[in-house]
Write a protein that holds these residues in place. Structure first.
Motif, PDB file in Angstrom:
ATOM      1  N   ALA A 165      13.551  20.601   2.829  1.00 25.43           N
ATOM      2  CA  ALA A 165      14.322  21.287   1.783  1.00 25.43           C
ATOM      3  C   ALA A 165      14.331  22.793   2.018  1.00 25.43           C
ATOM      4  CB  ALA A 165      13.735  20.966   0.407  1.00 25.43           C
ATOM      5  N   ALA A 210       9.384  26.378  -4.688  1.00 26.99           N
ATOM      6  CA  ALA A 210      10.512  25.683  -5.310  1.00 26.99           C
ATOM      7  C   ALA A 210      10.864  24.411  -4.548  1.00 26.99           C
ATOM      8  CB  ALA A 210      11.719  26.614  -5.371  1.00 26.99           C
ATOM      9  N   GLY A 229      10.774  20.862  -6.327  1.00 23.29           N
ATOM     10  CA  GLY A 229      12.010  20.087  -6.357  1.00 23.29           C
ATOM     11  C   GLY A 229      11.833  18.704  -5.752  1.00 23.29           C
ATOM     12  N   SER A 230      11.069  18.623  -4.677  1.00 17.81           N
ATOM     13  CA  SER A 230      10.825  17.327  -4.025  1.00 17.81           C
ATOM     14  C   SER A 230       9.955  16.427  -4.891  1.00 17.81           C
ATOM     15  CB  SER A 230      10.166  17.547  -2.661  1.00 17.81           C
ATOM     16  OG  SER A 230      10.981  18.341  -1.826  1.00 17.81           O
ATOM     17  N   SER A 265       9.341  18.838   1.477  1.00 19.51           N
ATOM     18  CA  SER A 265       9.470  20.230   1.047  1.00 19.51           C
ATOM     19  C   SER A 265       9.894  21.133   2.194  1.00 19.51           C
ATOM     20  CB  SER A 265       8.150  20.724   0.444  1.00 19.51           C
ATOM     21  OG  SER A 265       7.119  20.765   1.413  1.00 19.51           O
ATOM     22  N   PHE A 323      15.102  27.199  -2.759  1.00 18.82           N
ATOM     23  CA  PHE A 323      14.296  26.398  -1.834  1.00 18.82           C
ATOM     24  C   PHE A 323      13.855  27.204  -0.618  1.00 18.82           C
ATOM     25  CE2 PHE A 323      15.881  21.851  -3.036  1.00 18.82           C
ATOM     26  CZ  PHE A 323      15.353  22.034  -4.302  1.00 18.82           C
ATOM     27  N   VAL A 328       9.570  16.507  -8.126  1.00 11.36           N
ATOM     28  CA  VAL A 328      10.268  16.071  -9.340  1.00 11.36           C
ATOM     29  C   VAL A 328      11.051  14.792  -9.064  1.00 11.36           C
ATOM     30  CG1 VAL A 328      12.216  16.623 -10.855  1.00 11.36           C
ATOM     31  CG2 VAL A 328      10.389  18.281 -10.532  1.00 11.36           C
TER      32      VAL A 328
END
Length: 505
Positions: free
Chosen positions: A330, A354, A358-359, A327, A343, A361
């Protein structure tokens, strides 16, 4: 733009107190004790507990030389990274430094490759933890346990950076205490002074009494290097976390200076104990695992269950740190315009929400692939990320060659950690890493597949980065951001000038 602003491309500047300024939105929520334990625990991966038995079987007692060679490599890389991170602590760490020293294509490429490596690790560790938990509570299926541990640690990372630090403090603490106790108890048994021990205490005899110190020849040392090198990945996490600590420069300096004894005690010390308690060719080392076999030889009851608890702790620690690391990378990419803008945003708690989601997911998708297509899709992901660790170390070395001159020219007072024998030892480390990659290709099998697939993925990412840079405006996102800030300053100055004129009138 000042020299410090020039070096800090993400806008993450270190003030006089060592704490990061608030321009990036991250909060300095990690205490010094958190950073100390992250640094210590970062070099102790689950691979040390699980994979060491195979290395011992392949190289015999000479596996100690394999661990020593890789340990020296990690010490050199961490020294180089520590030099750059102490001068400029940032959440992007080596990716941000590569961006500055080698070009935007380099920062983009190594940042995304590193992110890819850790989200695949999330799936590996979640599955490993789920297997242990399913053995204890079979009523919950393995996929259910994987989901539970992922959700719990995601919630921890979303809560605050101090929550991550607290969890990692205790996870790493358990690993450290366990290995420390193992080394002390094991050495007492080796010399036959442990009360109630079932081991005869042969001293150092087992290092040579089963075919010599190198039963498979000197070449087996290199084979052992390939088997143990990836268990060291994670030592660089402390430099990413330093940007969110109370005193980044002090934390990085301390972690860099202590990496030698950490590797010496936890890796070389514990493997030395195993090899002196049992002959290297004892079948139980592979069947039960090296540490369980050693504990059984002493006569410690329920050694397998004890080790499962420790391995689970190591797995959860790796999962926790993997999510944090992915994270933050990102987030750093987002700050530099190399990832979606979302991000780069933080919430009111200073957490890049976020970037975390995102990571995770992608981590959930990788877990699904591991259950649905373990021998095809997931095997490709695993092999494609297998050599990324060595690529990261290589980029750190090349970056440090350029960054030393930049730091000396722009902020020499920040050069508080120096790489030894620069640049000769840096070039030697580059040669060592290149040799390991070449030997992996020569060795064949899974090692060759990992290097070739990782090179393929790296080539695709680099090609995308170069093409993206060619077809986008030459002014980077950071430069544009600085230009906007400069315009704001000019506007404020103009307005101040008008007000002064009016006042004088």
């Amino acid at each position: 733009m000042t020299s410090q602003q020039t070096l800090t491309k993400e806008g993450e500047q270190a003030g006089t107190t060592g704490k990061p300024q608030s321009s990036d939105g991250l909060q300095a929520g990690l205490k010094n004790r958190h950073l100390s334990m992250i640094a210590i625990g970062g070099v102790i991966g689950a691979g040390l507990f699980v994979g060491s038995g195979s290395g011992i079987a392949a190289a015999g007692p000479a596996i100690l030389l394999s661990y020593a060679l890789v340990g020296a490599l990690v010490v050199f890389v961490m020294r180089m990274l520590g030099e750059m991170a102490a001068a400029n602590p940032t959440s992007g760490s080596f990716s941000a430094y590569a961006d500055r020293a080698l070009g935007r294509w380099a920062g983009f490429s190594i940042g995304w490759l590193y992110w890819f490596f850790w989200v695949v690790v999330l799936a590996v560790e979640a599955t490993a933890g789920a297997k242990i938990l399913e053995g204890w509570v079979p009523a919950v299926p393995q996929w259910g346990w994987a989901l539970i541990v992922m959700v719990v640690l995601t919630a921890t990372n979303l809560a605050s950076v101090s929550s991550y630090g607290e969890f990692e403090f205790w996870f790493a603490g358990i690993k450290v205490v366990a290995i420390g106790a193992f080394v002390v108890i094991g050495m007492l048994a080796v010399f036959g002074v442990l009360p109630g021990s079932d081991n005869a205490g042969a001293g150092f005899a087992h290092l040579t009494d089963a075919g010599g110190f190198m039963p498979h020849g000197a070449g087996a040392i290199l084979t052992g290097v390939l088997m143990v090198v990836f268990s060291f990945m994670g030592s660089e996490i402390v430099t990413l976390a330093a940007g969110e600590s109370e005193d980044p420069q002090r934390a990085v300096t301390k972690a860099t200076n202590s990496v030698i004894w950490r590797i010496g005690v936890f890796y070389l010390g514990s493997i030395f104990v195993v090899l002196t308690l049992l002959p290297w060719n004892d079948k139980s080392i592979v069947d039960k695992g090296s540490y369980v076999a050693a504990l059984d030889s002493i006569g410690i009851a329920h050694a397998g269950e004890i080790m499962n608890v420790i391995v689970l702790t190591a797995v959860l620690s790796c999962l926790n740190s993997g999510l944090y690391t992915a994270s933050r990378m990102a987030f750093s990419l987002g700050r530099r315009g190399d990832a979606p803008k979302a991000f780069a945003r933080t919430n009111s708690r200073g957490v890049p929400q976020a970037a975390i989601l995102g990571s995770v997911v992608f981590g959930f998708l990788a877990v699904f692939f591991n259950y649905k297509w373990p021998d095809t899709v997931f095997a490709f992901l695993l092999n494609a990320s297998g050599a990324v660790a060595l690529f990261v170390w290589l980029v750190i070395c090349v970056t440090q060659l350029r960054m030393r001159g930049i730091i000396q020219r722009e902020m020499p007072e920040k050069l508080v950690v120096r790489m030894w024998l620069f640049p000769y030892l840096t070039w030697l480390t580059i040669a060592m890493i290149t040799f390991v990659l070449g030997y992996m290709v020569y060795d064949g099998g899974d090692a060759r597949k990992q290097v070739l697939l990782s090179l393929l993925v790296a080539a695709l990412v680099i090609a995308f980065a170069v093409g993206r840079q060619m077809f986008r405006p030459s002014v980077s996102a950071v430069t544009a951001e600085s230009a906007v800030s400069a315009d704001d300053v000019d506007a404020d100055s103009a307005q101040s000038g008008v007000q002064d004129a009016v006042t004088r009138s």
